[in-house]
Design a protein around this motif. Structure first.
Motif, PDB file in Angstrom:
ATOM      1  N   LEU A  28     -11.438   1.224   6.877  1.00 38.88           N
ATOM      2  CA  LEU A  28     -10.356   0.382   6.388  1.00 38.88           C
ATOM      3  C   LEU A  28      -9.537   1.128   5.344  1.00 38.88           C
ATOM      4  O   LEU A  28     -10.070   1.856   4.544  1.00 38.88           O
ATOM      5  CB  LEU A  28     -10.936  -0.893   5.782  1.00 38.88           C
ATOM      6  N   LYS A  29      -8.288   0.867   5.379  1.00 44.22           N
ATOM      7  CA  LYS A  29      -7.409   1.579   4.442  1.00 44.22           C
ATOM      8  C   LYS A  29      -6.852   0.636   3.409  1.00 44.22           C
ATOM      9  O   LYS A  29      -6.700  -0.547   3.639  1.00 44.22           O
ATOM     10  CB  LYS A  29      -6.237   2.188   5.227  1.00 44.22           C
ATOM     11  N   ILE A  30      -6.517   1.195   2.299  1.00 45.79           N
ATOM     12  CA  ILE A  30      -5.823   0.395   1.289  1.00 45.79           C
ATOM     13  C   ILE A  30      -4.336   0.381   1.636  1.00 45.79           C
ATOM     14  O   ILE A  30      -3.796   1.368   2.113  1.00 45.79           O
ATOM     15  CB  ILE A  30      -6.041   0.980  -0.117  1.00 45.79           C
ATOM     16  N   SER A  31      -3.715  -0.748   1.407  1.00 43.18           N
ATOM     17  CA  SER A  31      -2.283  -0.823   1.687  1.00 43.18           C
ATOM     18  C   SER A  31      -1.513  -0.579   0.418  1.00 43.18           C
ATOM     19  O   SER A  31      -1.691  -1.296  -0.560  1.00 43.18           O
ATOM     20  CB  SER A  31      -1.960  -2.224   2.219  1.00 43.18           C
ATOM     21  N   LYS A  32      -0.665   0.431   0.427  1.00 34.99           N
ATOM     22  CA  LYS A  32       0.059   0.801  -0.800  1.00 34.99           C
ATOM     23  C   LYS A  32       1.566   0.838  -0.564  1.00 34.99           C
ATOM     24  O   LYS A  32       2.030   1.027   0.534  1.00 34.99           O
ATOM     25  CB  LYS A  32      -0.392   2.180  -1.287  1.00 34.99           C
ATOM     26  N   ASN A  33       2.284   0.663  -1.612  1.00 36.68           N
ATOM     27  CA  ASN A  33       3.733   0.733  -1.597  1.00 36.68           C
ATOM     28  C   ASN A  33       4.121   1.264  -2.976  1.00 36.68           C
ATOM     29  O   ASN A  33       3.302   1.303  -3.867  1.00 36.68           O
ATOM     30  CB  ASN A  33       4.261  -0.708  -1.386  1.00 36.68           C
ATOM     31  N   PHE A  34       5.378   1.668  -3.162  1.00 33.52           N
ATOM     32  CA  PHE A  34       5.771   2.218  -4.477  1.00 33.52           C
ATOM     33  C   PHE A  34       6.984   1.510  -5.058  1.00 33.52           C
ATOM     34  O   PHE A  34       7.882   1.106  -4.334  1.00 33.52           O
ATOM     35  CB  PHE A  34       6.096   3.716  -4.361  1.00 33.52           C
ATOM     36  N   SER A  35       6.996   1.394  -6.345  1.00 39.98           N
ATOM     37  CA  SER A  35       8.169   0.835  -7.014  1.00 39.98           C
ATOM     38  C   SER A  35       9.103   1.982  -7.369  1.00 39.98           C
ATOM     39  O   SER A  35       8.753   3.138  -7.208  1.00 39.98           O
ATOM     40  CB  SER A  35       7.744   0.111  -8.291  1.00 39.98           C
ATOM     41  N   LYS A  36      10.272   1.616  -7.893  1.00 41.68           N
ATOM     42  CA  LYS A  36      11.241   2.652  -8.290  1.00 41.68           C
ATOM     43  C   LYS A  36      10.693   3.503  -9.420  1.00 41.68           C
ATOM     44  O   LYS A  36      10.941   4.677  -9.530  1.00 41.68           O
ATOM     45  CB  LYS A  36      12.552   1.993  -8.708  1.00 41.68           C
ATOM     46  N   ASN A  37       9.936   2.844 -10.319  1.00 38.65           N
ATOM     47  CA  ASN A  37       9.409   3.635 -11.439  1.00 38.65           C
ATOM     48  C   ASN A  37       7.993   4.154 -11.141  1.00 38.65           C
ATOM     49  O   ASN A  37       7.197   4.350 -12.037  1.00 38.65           O
ATOM     50  CB  ASN A  37       9.462   2.852 -12.741  1.00 38.65           C
ATOM     51  N   SER A  38       7.721   4.304  -9.843  1.00 37.42           N
ATOM     52  CA  SER A  38       6.491   4.961  -9.366  1.00 37.42           C
ATOM     53  C   SER A  38       5.204   4.230  -9.670  1.00 37.42           C
ATOM     54  O   SER A  38       4.144   4.827  -9.693  1.00 37.42           O
ATOM     55  CB  SER A  38       6.368   6.381  -9.933  1.00 37.42           C
ATOM     56  N   ILE A  39       5.289   2.928  -9.958  1.00 43.13           N
ATOM     57  CA  ILE A  39       4.029   2.190 -10.088  1.00 43.13           C
ATOM     58  C   ILE A  39       3.621   1.783  -8.671  1.00 43.13           C
ATOM     59  O   ILE A  39       4.387   1.141  -7.948  1.00 43.13           O
ATOM     60  CB  ILE A  39       4.182   0.945 -10.989  1.00 43.13           C
ATOM     61  N   LYS A  40       2.443   2.150  -8.329  1.00 42.28           N
ATOM     62  CA  LYS A  40       1.973   1.846  -6.974  1.00 42.28           C
ATOM     63  C   LYS A  40       1.784   0.365  -6.790  1.00 42.28           C
ATOM     64  O   LYS A  40       1.344  -0.323  -7.706  1.00 42.28           O
ATOM     65  CB  LYS A  40       0.620   2.524  -6.741  1.00 42.28           C
ATOM     66  N   ARG A  41       2.131  -0.117  -5.591  1.00 40.65           N
ATOM     67  CA  ARG A  41       1.863  -1.516  -5.265  1.00 40.65           C
ATOM     68  C   ARG A  41       0.686  -1.523  -4.319  1.00 40.65           C
ATOM     69  O   ARG A  41       0.672  -0.787  -3.337  1.00 40.65           O
ATOM     70  CB  ARG A  41       3.058  -2.169  -4.567  1.00 40.65           C
ATOM     71  N   VAL A  42      -0.256  -2.380  -4.592  1.00 35.12           N
ATOM     72  CA  VAL A  42      -1.441  -2.446  -3.745  1.00 35.12           C
ATOM     73  C   VAL A  42      -1.561  -3.865  -3.212  1.00 35.12           C
ATOM     74  O   VAL A  42      -1.524  -4.817  -3.978  1.00 35.12           O
ATOM     75  CB  VAL A  42      -2.702  -2.078  -4.570  1.00 35.12           C
ATOM     76  N   LEU A  43      -1.640  -3.963  -1.905  1.00 33.94           N
ATOM     77  CA  LEU A  43      -1.831  -5.286  -1.281  1.00 33.94           C
ATOM     78  C   LEU A  43      -3.331  -5.481  -1.131  1.00 33.94           C
ATOM     79  O   LEU A  43      -4.005  -4.726  -0.427  1.00 33.94           O
ATOM     80  CB  LEU A  43      -1.131  -5.329   0.077  1.00 33.94           C
ATOM     81  N   LEU A  44      -3.823  -6.469  -1.821  1.00 35.65           N
ATOM     82  CA  LEU A  44      -5.273  -6.610  -1.919  1.00 35.65           C
ATOM     83  C   LEU A  44      -5.759  -7.830  -1.142  1.00 35.65           C
ATOM     84  O   LEU A  44      -5.229  -8.928  -1.315  1.00 35.65           O
ATOM     85  CB  LEU A  44      -5.633  -6.763  -3.396  1.00 35.65           C
ATOM     86  N   ASP A  45      -6.735  -7.587  -0.319  1.00 36.42           N
ATOM     87  CA  ASP A  45      -7.359  -8.680   0.423  1.00 36.42           C
ATOM     88  C   ASP A  45      -8.863  -8.577   0.234  1.00 36.42           C
ATOM     89  O   ASP A  45      -9.376  -7.507  -0.098  1.00 36.42           O
ATOM     90  CB  ASP A  45      -7.011  -8.554   1.906  1.00 36.42           C
ATOM     91  N   LYS A  46      -9.530  -9.695   0.415  1.00 38.83           N
ATOM     92  CA  LYS A  46     -10.986  -9.661   0.213  1.00 38.83           C
ATOM     93  C   LYS A  46     -11.669  -8.724   1.190  1.00 38.83           C
ATOM     94  O   LYS A  46     -12.800  -8.285   0.975  1.00 38.83           O
ATOM     95  CB  LYS A  46     -11.566 -11.069   0.323  1.00 38.83           C
ATOM     96  N   THR A  47     -10.984  -8.415   2.299  1.00 37.02           N
ATOM     97  CA  THR A  47     -11.598  -7.509   3.277  1.00 37.02           C
ATOM     98  C   THR A  47     -11.226  -6.053   2.986  1.00 37.02           C
ATOM     99  O   THR A  47     -11.676  -5.149   3.685  1.00 37.02           O
ATOM    100  CB  THR A  47     -11.121  -7.859   4.696  1.00 37.02           C
ATOM    101  N   SER A  48     -10.389  -5.847   1.964  1.00 36.72           N
ATOM    102  CA  SER A  48      -9.936  -4.478   1.674  1.00 36.72           C
ATOM    103  C   SER A  48     -11.064  -3.637   1.119  1.00 36.72           C
ATOM    104  O   SER A  48     -11.924  -4.123   0.367  1.00 36.72           O
ATOM    105  CB  SER A  48      -8.817  -4.489   0.624  1.00 36.72           C
ATOM    106  N   SER A  49     -11.001  -2.364   1.503  1.00 36.99           N
ATOM    107  CA  SER A  49     -11.889  -1.411   0.841  1.00 36.99           C
ATOM    108  C   SER A  49     -10.946  -0.543   0.014  1.00 36.99           C
ATOM    109  O   SER A  49     -10.102   0.156   0.552  1.00 36.99           O
ATOM    110  CB  SER A  49     -12.624  -0.609   1.900  1.00 36.99           C
ATOM    111  N   VAL A  50     -11.059  -0.666  -1.308  1.00 39.37           N
ATOM    112  CA  VAL A  50     -10.026  -0.101  -2.175  1.00 39.37           C
ATOM    113  C   VAL A  50     -10.456   1.231  -2.754  1.00 39.37           C
ATOM    114  O   VAL A  50     -11.581   1.367  -3.233  1.00 39.37           O
ATOM    115  CB  VAL A  50      -9.705  -1.084  -3.324  1.00 39.37           C
ATOM    116  N   ALA A  51      -9.557   2.183  -2.695  1.00 36.72           N
ATOM    117  CA  ALA A  51      -9.845   3.486  -3.316  1.00 36.72           C
ATOM    118  C   ALA A  51      -9.649   3.376  -4.822  1.00 36.72           C
ATOM    119  O   ALA A  51      -8.871   2.552  -5.295  1.00 36.72           O
ATOM    120  CB  ALA A  51      -8.893   4.530  -2.742  1.00 36.72           C
TER     121      ALA A  51
END
Lengths: 135, 315
Positions: free
Chosen positions: B1-24
């Motif tokens: 399973l992968k973590i779902s990530k996205n980025f903001s303009k000021n480079s703060i990562k966005r992480v979509l978190l679900d109970k089934t997520s395996s987070v790095a």
């Protein structure tokens, strides 16, 4: 999101309180010490002022000597009187019995620093007297 | 399973978190978008004017419809339409802890509903769960039912809303928030009292210190106790010497003289006193000498002629 954990606030207030209690206690005991310091200083000051006025206040000592020597009982019998910065010398070539008794009584009961004294009987009724006072 | 990530303009990562997520593990700052697995949501038309009032009644809105737990509530308002969220801070934090996400690095939390409600195509969280938008409601369904889902990290950078979720980042096992505040109030009062007390003691202390300085000044005392002691010692020595001298003269003048006997001269030098006495007989000299030796040491005793007895005394 950026709320402060109330436990941290509690810990901070407790620490602040402990700091204040300790500081207050210290300040209280310091105040007590200062109280006794005041009493000590007052007592030392009183004692020192008294001793100074008795034995090291040159002006006052000189005034005391002069007031004795100006008394008519002895004033007319003074043969020599010398005063320097450190000494005051008075000499009576002949001092009658009454004058001697009066003078010795005054000198010995006053706060005068007698450095040297010489008494010689001249006759049944008179003496030679030389007193050196330290100023 | 992968973590779902996205980025903001000021480079703060966005992480979509679900109970089934395996987070790095993240070492940089992140914004977390919580999938519906972390919250319950209701949309209600209410004739209530403010969010704060809705927030007060939020527990009763969810009562009986969601499992019993300690929820926090979040309300969004659009006219008379309120979107009410119920979520468990502890569960979210426990999830982060169990997945080694350092809470200090989390910038903000958001709900998927507020951040992904405008995304029309399905978003794949992982192989088992995807998010879909059904009439504006973001919900999680099995990925097997979804076609053409886009990975979260492949989405164009999201402009996050201002609706960040206040997650309580603490869990006080012994004291709840109310108890802590209840404790804080009397403690704060004590802090105030002791501050005033300390200030008063300080002021008293300063006054007393000033009083000591005044005593020094008015009595012309030297500044050090060493100097004071030295002066005092010197004056005490003079006082003692002068008192002794007077006692010595008084003693000499109290000699037990007989008829026709008299003190012919007394001379007080620097360290000794010489006395010349006219005596009736030479035998009387021993009486006089022994009387004087009760108080003085004699350094010299002699007859200058038959009657004049000369004696030199030292204390």
């Amino acid at each position: 999101m950026n709320k402060i954990n109330p436990l941290y606030a509690l810990a901070f207030v407790v620490l602040l309180l402990v700091f204040l209690i300790i500081s207050s206690e210290r300040m209280q005991s310091a105040s007590k010490r200062v109280n006794s310091d005041i009493l000590n200083t007052q007592s030392v000051a009183k004692e020192l002022t008294l001793l100074k006025s008795r034995w090291s206040d040159k002006k006052a000592i000189k005034e005391r000597i002069n007031s004795i020597l100006l008394n008519p009982t002895v004033a007319s019998q003074i043969s020599k009187k010398e005063a320097s910065a450190k000494r005051y010398t008075v000499e009576f070539k002949t001092l009658d019995k009454r004058g001697f008794d009066w003078l010795m009584n005054k000198v010995l009961n006053s706060f005068l620093r007698i450095d040297k004294i010489k008494v010689d009987r001249v006759s049944k009724k008179s003496v030679y007297l030389r007193i050196e006072f330290k100023l | 399973l992968k973590i779902s990530k996205n980025f903001s303009k000021n480079s703060i990562k966005r992480v979509l978190l679900d109970k089934t997520s395996s987070v790095a593990t993240h070492k940089e700052k992140i914004d977390i978008i919580l999938s519906p697995s972390f919250y319950w949501m209701k949309v209600e038309e209410l004739d209530i004017k403010s969010r704060a009032q809705v927030l007060k009644i939020a527990p009763s809105i969810f009562e009986g419809t969601i499992p019993e737990a300690e929820y926090s509530y979040f309300v969004l308002k659009e006219g008379t339409r309120y979107t009410i969220f119920a979520y468990e801070d502890k569960k979210i934090l426990d999830f982060l802890n169990s997945h080694d996400i350092d809470l200090g690095r989390v910038n903000r939390f958001y709900f998927a509903q507020t951040e992904l409600g405008h995304v029309e195509h399905p978003i794949k969280i992982n192989d088992s769960i995807s998010l879909v938008n059904q009439d504006g409601l973001v919900s999680a369904i099995a990925s097997s039912y979804v076609q053409n889902a886009v990975n979260f990290e492949n989405l164009a950078p999201l402009a996050l809303s201002k609706h960040s979720v206040p997650i309580k980042r603490y869990d006080n096992a012994f004291l709840d928030e109310k108890s802590i505040f209840a404790l804080l109030i009397p403690l704060f009062m004590l802090v105030l009292l002791y501050s005033v007390d300390l200030k008063m003691h300080k002021s008293v202390y300063t006054q007393k210190e000033h009083q000591i300085s005044e005593i020094y000044e008015s009595n012309n005392l030297p500044s050090t106790s060493f100097e004071i002691e030295s002066i005092k010692k010197k004056l005490m020595r003079i006082d003692k010497e002068q008192r002794k001298l007077r006692e010595d003269i008084k003693y000499i003048l109290s000699l037990p003289l007989g008829q026709g006997e008299y003190v012919n001269s007394i001379e007080k030098g620097k360290n000794d006193i010489s006395v010349q006495i006219v005596l009736g007989t030479t035998a009387r000299a021993s009486v006089i000498k022994s009387f004087l030796e009760k108080r003085f040491k004699t350094s010299l005793a002699k007859f200058e002629n038959d009657k004049k007895f000369y004696i030199k005394l030292k204390s």
